[in-house]
Design an enzyme around this catalytic site. Sequence first.
Site, PDB file in Angstrom:
ATOM      1  N   LYS A 190       0.838  -1.205   0.000  1.00  0.00           N
ATOM      2  CA  LYS A 190       0.000   0.000   0.000  1.00  0.00           C
ATOM      3  C   LYS A 190       0.867   1.247   0.000  1.00  0.00           C
ATOM      4  O   LYS A 190       0.558   2.227  -0.678  1.00  0.00           O
ATOM      5  CB  LYS A 190      -0.928   0.007   1.224  1.00  0.00           C
ATOM      6  CG  LYS A 190      -1.974  -1.082   1.215  1.00  0.00           C
ATOM      7  CD  LYS A 190      -3.242  -0.647   0.497  1.00  0.00           C
ATOM      8  CE  LYS A 190      -4.164  -1.807   0.127  1.00  0.00           C
ATOM      9  NZ  LYS A 190      -4.583  -2.621   1.260  1.00  0.00           N
ATOM     10  N   LYS A 204      -3.159 -11.731  -8.661  1.00  0.00           N
ATOM     11  CA  LYS A 204      -4.526 -12.026  -8.236  1.00  0.00           C
ATOM     12  C   LYS A 204      -5.522 -11.043  -8.839  1.00  0.00           C
ATOM     13  O   LYS A 204      -5.142  -9.950  -9.265  1.00  0.00           O
ATOM     14  CB  LYS A 204      -4.608 -11.987  -6.715  1.00  0.00           C
ATOM     15  CG  LYS A 204      -4.370 -10.612  -6.119  1.00  0.00           C
ATOM     16  CD  LYS A 204      -4.998 -10.470  -4.728  1.00  0.00           C
ATOM     17  CE  LYS A 204      -4.893  -9.031  -4.261  1.00  0.00           C
ATOM     18  NZ  LYS A 204      -5.744  -8.710  -3.133  1.00  0.00           N
ATOM     19  N   LYS A 221      -9.615  -5.381  -6.914  1.00  0.00           N
ATOM     20  CA  LYS A 221     -10.181  -4.087  -7.258  1.00  0.00           C
ATOM     21  C   LYS A 221      -9.071  -3.117  -7.669  1.00  0.00           C
ATOM     22  O   LYS A 221      -9.109  -2.506  -8.727  1.00  0.00           O
ATOM     23  CB  LYS A 221     -10.915  -3.549  -6.027  1.00  0.00           C
ATOM     24  CG  LYS A 221     -11.726  -2.312  -6.294  1.00  0.00           C
ATOM     25  CD  LYS A 221     -13.049  -2.676  -6.912  1.00  0.00           C
ATOM     26  CE  LYS A 221     -13.652  -1.426  -7.562  1.00  0.00           C
ATOM     27  NZ  LYS A 221     -14.723  -1.758  -8.469  1.00  0.00           N
TER      28      LYS A 221
HETATM   29  P1  TYM Z   1     -10.788  -7.502   0.935  1.00  0.00           P
HETATM   30  O1  TYM Z   1     -11.905  -6.541   1.063  1.00  0.00           O
HETATM   31  O2  TYM Z   1      -9.602  -7.108   0.152  1.00  0.00           O
HETATM   32  O3  TYM Z   1     -11.306  -8.869   0.330  1.00  0.00           O
HETATM   33  C1  TYM Z   1     -12.432  -9.523   0.863  1.00  0.00           C
HETATM   34  C2  TYM Z   1     -12.277 -11.020   0.783  1.00  0.00           C
HETATM   35  O4  TYM Z   1     -12.097 -11.444  -0.580  1.00  0.00           O
HETATM   36  C3  TYM Z   1     -10.915 -12.221  -0.670  1.00  0.00           C
HETATM   37  N1  TYM Z   1     -10.285 -11.989  -1.979  1.00  0.00           N
HETATM   38  C4  TYM Z   1      -9.817 -12.974  -2.746  1.00  0.00           C
HETATM   39  N2  TYM Z   1      -9.811 -14.304  -2.596  1.00  0.00           N
HETATM   40  C5  TYM Z   1      -9.286 -15.039  -3.590  1.00  0.00           C
HETATM   41  N3  TYM Z   1      -8.775 -14.503  -4.734  1.00  0.00           N
HETATM   42  C6  TYM Z   1      -8.773 -13.174  -4.933  1.00  0.00           C
HETATM   43  N4  TYM Z   1      -8.280 -12.663  -6.063  1.00  0.00           N
HETATM   44  C7  TYM Z   1      -9.293 -12.341  -3.915  1.00  0.00           C
HETATM   45  N5  TYM Z   1      -9.455 -10.990  -3.777  1.00  0.00           N
HETATM   46  C8  TYM Z   1     -10.057 -10.810  -2.586  1.00  0.00           C
HETATM   47  C9  TYM Z   1     -10.032 -11.749   0.462  1.00  0.00           C
HETATM   48  O5  TYM Z   1      -9.069 -12.720   0.787  1.00  0.00           O
HETATM   49  C10 TYM Z   1     -11.041 -11.529   1.547  1.00  0.00           C
HETATM   50  O6  TYM Z   1     -11.372 -12.748   2.171  1.00  0.00           O
HETATM   51  N6  TYM Z   1      -8.555  -7.053   5.355  1.00  0.00           N
HETATM   52  C11 TYM Z   1      -9.710  -7.640   4.670  1.00  0.00           C
HETATM   53  C12 TYM Z   1     -11.030  -7.211   5.256  1.00  0.00           C
HETATM   54  C13 TYM Z   1     -11.161  -7.479   6.694  1.00  0.00           C
HETATM   55  C14 TYM Z   1     -11.313  -8.749   7.323  1.00  0.00           C
HETATM   56  C15 TYM Z   1     -11.425  -8.480   8.704  1.00  0.00           C
HETATM   57  C16 TYM Z   1     -11.356 -10.052   6.850  1.00  0.00           C
HETATM   58  C17 TYM Z   1     -11.189  -6.550   7.679  1.00  0.00           C
HETATM   59  N7  TYM Z   1     -11.354  -7.129   8.895  1.00  0.00           N
HETATM   60  C18 TYM Z   1     -11.595  -9.525   9.646  1.00  0.00           C
HETATM   61  C19 TYM Z   1     -11.519 -11.084   7.786  1.00  0.00           C
HETATM   62  C20 TYM Z   1     -11.623 -10.809   9.143  1.00  0.00           C
HETATM   63  C21 TYM Z   1      -9.657  -7.205   3.222  1.00  0.00           C
HETATM   64  O7  TYM Z   1      -9.116  -6.182   2.888  1.00  0.00           O
HETATM   65  O8  TYM Z   1     -10.343  -7.998   2.378  1.00  0.00           O
END
Ligand code: TYM
Length: 331
Positions: free
Chosen positions: A111, A195, A198
């Site tokens: 980031k 991967k 967004k």
């Molecule tokens: P975020 O918002 O980036 O993504 C949400 C979920 O989608 C999964 N994901 C993917 N899985 C497989 N392949 C991909 N290309 C892919 N892109 C996204 C992510 O692994 C995630 O499960 N930090 C977290 C949000 C969060 C969170 C939490 C998650 C905040 N607090 C507590 C679990 C528990 C995040 O940025 O996910």
Amino acid sequence: VPTVVSGIRSTGNLHLGNYFGAVKNFVQMQHDMNCYFFIADIHSLTTHPHPDHLYQNVRQVLSEYLACGLDPEKATLFIQSDVPEITEMYTFMNMNAYLGELERTTSFKDKARKQPDNVNAGLLTYPVLMATDIIIHKAHFVPVGKDQEQNLEMARTFARRFNRMYKVEEFPIPKPFTFDGKDMIKIPGLDGSGKMGKSEGNAIGLAEDPKSIRKKVMRAVTDAGPTEMNQKKPEPIQNLFTLMDVVSTPDTVKHFDDAYNNCSIRYGDMKKQLAEDIINFTTPIRERIEDIVKDDAYLGKVAQMGAEKARASASQTLKEVREIIGFRKFY
Ligand code: TYM
């Protein structure tokens, strides 16, 4: 019954990576576990969204959760900012998180590279907030995609550290969740490497219209084709197959895999098929999203019900944590 927590940032429309890496598991887990699924709108502040966009994005993700089959009667569906207990506990947790370990986190380094003009403190302590989300409900399992592995590892560290520091067993050590012990999932993008994401600009949204899906898939990176039988697939080609694995039937995958192995594959045909299979998969979800997103009364009811349940659980833990830390009432 094990407790489950997971969240998705409200940074835009959900894409296939979010679905296959996370939401698909949420839908299956809600039936027999004590589930908390939320929209991480506080986390999304690290990129300084415009207030109107923030609101619209939260609304969109809530609608998408519901359209994917999350049932607010079964799982607790809530918006992170509706639960102020989280931010209070996050402050406490920050006192036991060290600069060195936070700076070494891959997601922080990424980031910091992506937004060099906005390396805010929230980016640094992002894993602390995420750990708080998880342990405030005493979660046993956290269903997330492969990209969240390190953040989850930090949550385990912070939970363990708190328990050890105060000689308590307040928090279970949360584990990643995958079905039948499979590895955590990573859905690739269509641009040849890495991967789907967004911010990678290579995502296919659940709410995306079919024309745009076809265009993106047809533009996917490929190569000149295999030159010998049963050759190992290079990354961009493997990525097409990985996507096909999750949206197409096993017969379809086998058809193209055989064609690859005997060097008769035509990538154009494969992409056409992949695009149609993605569209078949997303169409019912997209149609439900379009209905739900207009239903203010329903969304309001869901958010309120979720907030009440999440606050009940979070405030119980917070009360215990305050006591453990040594905050006692003088009055
Ligand atoms: P975020 O918002 O980036 O993504 C949400 C979920 O989608 C999964 N994901 C993917 N899985 C497989 N392949 C991909 N290309 C892919 N892109 C996204 C992510 O692994 C995630 O499960 N930090 C977290 C949000 C969060 C969170 C939490 C998650 C905040 N607090 C507590 C679990 C528990 C995040 O940025 O996910």
